[in-house]
Scaffold this motif. Structure first.
Motif, PDB file in Angstrom:
ATOM      1  N   ASP A 265       0.862  -1.174   0.000  1.00 12.07           N
ATOM      2  CA  ASP A 265       0.000   0.000   0.000  1.00 12.07           C
ATOM      3  C   ASP A 265       0.901   1.226   0.000  1.00 12.07           C
ATOM      4  OD1 ASP A 265      -1.903   1.920   0.317  1.00 12.07           O
ATOM      5  OD2 ASP A 265      -2.737   1.146   2.186  1.00 12.07           O
ATOM      6  N   ALA A 266       1.150   1.759  -1.197  1.00  6.52           N
ATOM      7  CA  ALA A 266       2.088   2.878  -1.338  1.00  6.52           C
ATOM      8  C   ALA A 266       1.377   4.152  -1.772  1.00  6.52           C
ATOM      9  CB  ALA A 266       3.186   2.520  -2.335  1.00  6.52           C
ATOM     10  N   ASP A 267       0.112   4.271  -1.451  1.00  6.64           N
ATOM     11  CA  ASP A 267      -0.651   5.476  -1.769  1.00  6.64           C
ATOM     12  C   ASP A 267      -0.298   6.544  -0.744  1.00  6.64           C
ATOM     13  OD1 ASP A 267      -2.450   7.471  -2.285  1.00  6.64           O
ATOM     14  OD2 ASP A 267      -4.199   6.160  -2.425  1.00  6.64           O
ATOM     15  N   VAL A 268       0.509   7.519  -1.153  1.00  2.98           N
ATOM     16  CA  VAL A 268       1.010   8.500  -0.195  1.00  2.98           C
ATOM     17  C   VAL A 268      -0.034   9.541   0.189  1.00  2.98           C
ATOM     18  CG1 VAL A 268       3.415   8.210  -0.879  1.00  2.98           C
ATOM     19  CG2 VAL A 268       1.989   9.878  -2.067  1.00  2.98           C
ATOM     20  N   SER A 269      -1.189   9.509  -0.453  1.00  4.82           N
ATOM     21  CA  SER A 269      -2.254  10.421  -0.035  1.00  4.82           C
ATOM     22  C   SER A 269      -3.054   9.857   1.134  1.00  4.82           C
ATOM     23  CB  SER A 269      -3.195  10.722  -1.206  1.00  4.82           C
ATOM     24  OG  SER A 269      -3.852   9.552  -1.646  1.00  4.82           O
TER      25      SER A 269
END
Length: 219
Positions: free
Chosen positions: A2-6
């Motif tokens: 899970d690399a969604d930085v938002s």
């Protein structure tokens, strides 16, 4: 991964905030030195009793993303080792263009898949994203996936705009999507849902795409 930085949708959704201390990308950042794939797996959360499916959970707020550059690089460096051990690595990158986006994961992925809807705004943004990615990575390493809710444009029309030979489609299945988001994924109804059937077909297509790329690289 899970690399969604938002901000993560998995933490409050599928995992129901049930992530132990020492898990996820923030724990990797706290470890400072991560050198092996095994160390990364140790920080992941098992999604099934046999631990065949693991998720490395992400961020609860976008402000946590600033110091994670070394973590993204460590993950990118470890991915080939995981692949050699027959482990498929999937990364949710969120929206492109974020100031803290995980650039190493974008640069070193076998294939990038732009996920879009069938609205004009979504198609327009996807066309620009696909064009930019092809410019930096080449056309064969960029694919697309359509989540359709019966919008004004057909999959064939959208594929033509994106200049892709094949555009896998996942039709909107609100019941199954909600079950997945809330981790209520047991039972025959979910297993046989339109969402799961379409997801399996899309996964098979992407696996074939990656296999073709790797075979071409080796030859």
């Amino acid at each position: 991964v899970d690399a969604d930085v938002s901000g993560s949708g998995i933490l409050p959704g599928y995992t129901q905030a049930g992530v132990p201390a020492g898990g996820g990308v923030l724990a990797l950042a706290a470890a400072r030195r991560v050198e092996t794939a095994e160390e990364i797996v140790e920080h992941a959360v098992a999604l099934d009793p046999d631990a065949r499916r693991l998720v490395l959970t992400g961020l609860s707020a976008t402000g946590q993303a600033r110091p994670l550059g070394p973590v993204w690089q460590s993950l990118a460096d470890a991915a080939p080792s995981l692949g050699a051990a027959s482990t498929d690595v999937l990364v949710d990158l969120g929206s492109l263009g974020h100031r803290y986006e995980p650039t190493p994961l974008i640069e070193q992925a076998d294939t990038l898949v732009v996920v879009l809807g069938s609205t004009l705004a979504s198609v327009t943004a996807a066309v620009e994203a696909v064009r930019a990615l092809r410019g930096s990575r080449g056309p064969s390493q960029t694919a697309a996936l359509l989540v359709s809710d019966g919008g004004p444009y057909s999959a064939r029309e959208i594929a033509a705009e994106l200049e892709v030979d094949r555009l896998p489609v996942i039709e909107t299945d609100r019941w199954a999507a909600r079950a997945l988001a809330e981790a209520a994924t047991t039972g025959w109804r979910f297993d046989r849902s339109p969402l799961l059937r379409a997801a399996r077909e899309a996964a098979a297509h992407l696996r074939d795409t990656v296999t073709t790329l790797r075979t071409g690289a080796l030859s």
